[in-house]
Write a protein that holds these residues in place. Sequence first.
Motif, PDB file in Angstrom:
ATOM      1  N   PHE A 204       0.796  -1.225   0.000  1.00  0.00           N
ATOM      2  CA  PHE A 204       0.000   0.000   0.000  1.00  0.00           C
ATOM      3  C   PHE A 204       0.831   1.279   0.000  1.00  0.00           C
ATOM      4  O   PHE A 204       0.277   2.368   0.120  1.00  0.00           O
ATOM      5  CB  PHE A 204      -1.004   0.033   1.170  1.00  0.00           C
TER       6      PHE A 204
ATOM      7  N   SER B  87       2.599   0.457  -4.881  1.00  0.00           N
ATOM      8  CA  SER B  87       1.229   0.305  -5.374  1.00  0.00           C
ATOM      9  C   SER B  87       0.999   0.915  -6.747  1.00  0.00           C
ATOM     10  O   SER B  87       0.131   0.464  -7.485  1.00  0.00           O
ATOM     11  CB  SER B  87       0.243   0.952  -4.395  1.00  0.00           C
ATOM     12  N   GLU B  88       1.754   1.947  -7.072  1.00  0.00           N
ATOM     13  CA  GLU B  88       1.536   2.642  -8.342  1.00  0.00           C
ATOM     14  C   GLU B  88       2.397   2.123  -9.476  1.00  0.00           C
ATOM     15  O   GLU B  88       2.048   2.283 -10.648  1.00  0.00           O
ATOM     16  CB  GLU B  88       1.777   4.144  -8.155  1.00  0.00           C
TER      17      GLU B  88
ATOM     18  N   GLN C 197      -2.694 -10.074   1.463  1.00  0.00           N
ATOM     19  CA  GLN C 197      -3.897 -10.511   0.763  1.00  0.00           C
ATOM     20  C   GLN C 197      -4.767  -9.310   0.367  1.00  0.00           C
ATOM     21  O   GLN C 197      -5.229  -9.215  -0.766  1.00  0.00           O
ATOM     22  CB  GLN C 197      -4.714 -11.468   1.621  1.00  0.00           C
ATOM     23  N   ALA C 198      -4.967  -8.387   1.292  1.00  0.00           N
ATOM     24  CA  ALA C 198      -5.791  -7.211   1.009  1.00  0.00           C
ATOM     25  C   ALA C 198      -5.175  -6.370  -0.099  1.00  0.00           C
ATOM     26  O   ALA C 198      -5.883  -5.875  -0.990  1.00  0.00           O
ATOM     27  CB  ALA C 198      -5.980  -6.373   2.284  1.00  0.00           C
ATOM     28  N   TRP C 199      -3.853  -6.214  -0.072  1.00  0.00           N
ATOM     29  CA  TRP C 199      -3.175  -5.436  -1.104  1.00  0.00           C
ATOM     30  C   TRP C 199      -3.313  -6.126  -2.457  1.00  0.00           C
ATOM     31  O   TRP C 199      -3.625  -5.493  -3.463  1.00  0.00           O
ATOM     32  CB  TRP C 199      -1.713  -5.242  -0.715  1.00  0.00           C
TER      33      TRP C 199
ATOM     34  N   ASN D  66      -5.658  -8.191  -3.417  1.00  0.00           N
ATOM     35  CA  ASN D  66      -7.048  -8.058  -3.864  1.00  0.00           C
ATOM     36  C   ASN D  66      -7.319  -6.667  -4.419  1.00  0.00           C
ATOM     37  O   ASN D  66      -7.989  -6.516  -5.440  1.00  0.00           O
ATOM     38  CB  ASN D  66      -8.012  -8.363  -2.716  1.00  0.00           C
ATOM     39  N   SER D  67      -6.793  -5.645  -3.751  1.00  0.00           N
ATOM     40  CA  SER D  67      -7.042  -4.265  -4.196  1.00  0.00           C
ATOM     41  C   SER D  67      -6.355  -3.960  -5.523  1.00  0.00           C
ATOM     42  O   SER D  67      -6.790  -3.082  -6.258  1.00  0.00           O
ATOM     43  CB  SER D  67      -6.589  -3.267  -3.126  1.00  0.00           C
ATOM     44  N   GLN D  68      -5.287  -4.698  -5.825  1.00  0.00           N
ATOM     45  CA  GLN D  68      -4.518  -4.461  -7.049  1.00  0.00           C
ATOM     46  C   GLN D  68      -4.914  -5.407  -8.188  1.00  0.00           C
ATOM     47  O   GLN D  68      -4.394  -5.282  -9.291  1.00  0.00           O
ATOM     48  CB  GLN D  68      -3.022  -4.624  -6.759  1.00  0.00           C
ATOM     49  N   GLY D  69      -5.786  -6.367  -7.923  1.00  0.00           N
ATOM     50  CA  GLY D  69      -6.193  -7.307  -8.964  1.00  0.00           C
ATOM     51  C   GLY D  69      -5.081  -8.274  -9.364  1.00  0.00           C
ATOM     52  O   GLY D  69      -4.891  -8.565 -10.542  1.00  0.00           O
TER      53      GLY D  69
END
Length: 160
Positions: A44, A49-50, A82-84, A86-89
């Motif tokens: 994150f 993330s970018e 896992q959350a990261w 999922n958020s990033q596909g």
Amino acid sequence: MSIQVGQHLPEAVLQYIDNGVHRIDTHSLFGGRKLVLFSVPGAFTPTCSERHLPGFIQHFDAFRAKGIEVACMAVNDAFVMQAWGNSQGVPQGMKMLADGNADFTRALGLELDASGYGMGVRSKRFALYAENEIVRGLWVEAPGEYRVSSAENVLANLPA
């Protein structure tokens, strides 16, 4: 001293989530396969993330076409990873690995003291390519940089 090309990967246990929390030792993760592991200072976080994770998502199929698996690692817990993911596909088949206590990161000699930023011990930004537990390529970023560990650079510089 950090791990070098030609060296055997150290033993450590990482975690990931797939219908529950699972532990995987590095022998099982790297043994008998070709794998690119890229590591980020933190899930994150902006560059991670970018740019870093999205690059490996974008080029995931190119690695797979070469018979190479891809995994992402950070010194975070498995739930954050896992959350990261999922958020990033993150595509099916890309493991999001947690090195919660930085055991593997330290064993590699690639830890980063980010305590000045309130983040404690983290991993340097890097990518490594291993065949059957032997490092065949290693790309470690200078502090604050993102160039050599990118998916594009790793793909262009995979050993023959």
